[in-house]
Scaffold this motif. Sequence first.
Motif, short mmCIF file in Angstrom:
data_model
loop_
_atom_site.label_atom_id
_atom_site.label_comp_id
_atom_site.label_asym_id
_atom_site.label_seq_id
_atom_site.Cartn_x
_atom_site.Cartn_y
_atom_site.Cartn_z
N MET A 269 45.72 41.19 46.55
CA MET A 269 45.94 41.53 45.15
C MET A 269 46.75 42.82 45.09
SD MET A 269 43.18 42.63 42.22
CE MET A 269 42.81 40.98 41.68
N ILE A 270 47.57 42.91 44.08
CA ILE A 270 48.30 44.14 43.80
C ILE A 270 47.51 44.90 42.72
CG2 ILE A 270 50.45 45.20 43.02
CD1 ILE A 270 50.69 43.71 45.69
N ILE A 271 47.16 46.14 43.05
CA ILE A 271 46.42 47.00 42.14
C ILE A 271 47.32 48.16 41.73
CG2 ILE A 271 44.43 48.53 41.87
CD1 ILE A 271 42.95 46.81 43.90
N GLY A 272 47.45 48.38 40.43
CA GLY A 272 48.21 49.51 39.93
C GLY A 272 47.36 50.76 39.96
N LEU A 273 47.96 51.87 40.39
CA LEU A 273 47.26 53.14 40.48
C LEU A 273 47.97 54.17 39.62
CD1 LEU A 273 46.75 53.29 44.36
CD2 LEU A 273 45.22 52.30 42.64
N ILE A 274 47.21 54.85 38.78
CA ILE A 274 47.75 55.88 37.91
C ILE A 274 46.69 56.97 37.77
CG2 ILE A 274 46.97 54.62 35.84
CD1 ILE A 274 49.42 55.80 34.35
N SER A 275 47.14 58.19 37.67
CA SER A 275 46.22 59.31 37.45
C SER A 275 46.95 60.41 36.73
CB SER A 275 45.69 59.82 38.80
OG SER A 275 44.65 60.76 38.60
N ASP A 276 46.18 61.29 36.12
CA ASP A 276 46.73 62.50 35.51
C ASP A 276 47.88 62.20 34.55
OD1 ASP A 276 45.26 64.80 37.07
OD2 ASP A 276 45.76 63.24 38.52
N SER A 277 47.61 61.29 33.61
CA SER A 277 48.64 60.95 32.62
C SER A 277 48.77 62.02 31.54
CB SER A 277 48.37 59.58 32.00
OG SER A 277 47.04 59.43 31.60
N HIS A 278 47.74 62.83 31.35
CA HIS A 278 47.80 64.02 30.49
C HIS A 278 48.57 63.82 29.18
CE1 HIS A 278 45.92 66.92 33.26
NE2 HIS A 278 46.46 66.20 34.22
N ASP A 279 48.24 62.74 28.47
CA ASP A 279 48.80 62.48 27.13
C ASP A 279 50.31 62.24 27.09
OD1 ASP A 279 46.23 62.88 26.12
OD2 ASP A 279 46.62 64.93 25.48
N HIS A 280 50.95 61.99 28.22
CA HIS A 280 52.41 61.79 28.23
C HIS A 280 52.72 60.35 27.83
CE1 HIS A 280 56.59 61.81 29.31
NE2 HIS A 280 56.51 63.08 29.68
N ALA B 101 51.17 60.96 36.59
CA ALA B 101 52.02 60.17 35.70
C ALA B 101 52.70 61.06 34.67
CB ALA B 101 51.19 59.10 34.99
N HIS B 102 52.18 62.26 34.47
CA HIS B 102 52.78 63.18 33.52
C HIS B 102 54.08 63.76 34.07
CE1 HIS B 102 53.62 66.82 31.24
NE2 HIS B 102 52.88 66.30 30.27
N GLY B 103 54.03 64.26 35.26
CA GLY B 103 55.23 64.84 35.87
C GLY B 103 55.38 66.32 35.61
#
Length: 163
Positions: free
Chosen positions: A1-12, A137-139
């Motif tokens: 399975m392909i799992i998407g990983l995201i963290s620290d999006s901080h409202d962006h 994810a914010h950058g």
Amino acid sequence: MIIGLISDSHDHVPHIKKAVEIFKNRNVGLVLHGGDFCSPFTIPLFDGLSLKAVFGNNDGDHYLLLQKGNDIGLDHWGSFGEFEIDGKKLALYHGTDTPITAALEQSGNYDVVVSGHTHQKKVEFVGKTLAVNPGTAHGFEGEATIALLDTEAMDVQFIKLNK
């Protein structure tokens, strides 16, 4: 399975929308958010994804985050989550306490440990455990990234959101 990983999006919002679009276009079966959504208004942007998440140190109103999460079917574990998929045992922890992150990675109890917090991409084997941080994810520091984890190949691909 392909799992998407995201963290620290901080409202962006623009990067969240781009990440969700990528996850949908890549037909990921599941998305893990490593914490720091920050504000509850960002949760509905993840609608349509199978999403599991933990709290980060910058997540504000936990009650409202959970309420908004319930509206879209978010499986939220609080500070730490673990589960099995494709015969692999995974852990999800924001990474606020570095010794706890290291202990999870070194424990040998997990095939994959996903964390965030540092805003630094990471993929390395610690013994038999694949330790992954998708970055931020914010950058804040210039590079905004997410990752795709292939549980069969035990491989990780990073994707820039701000090309």
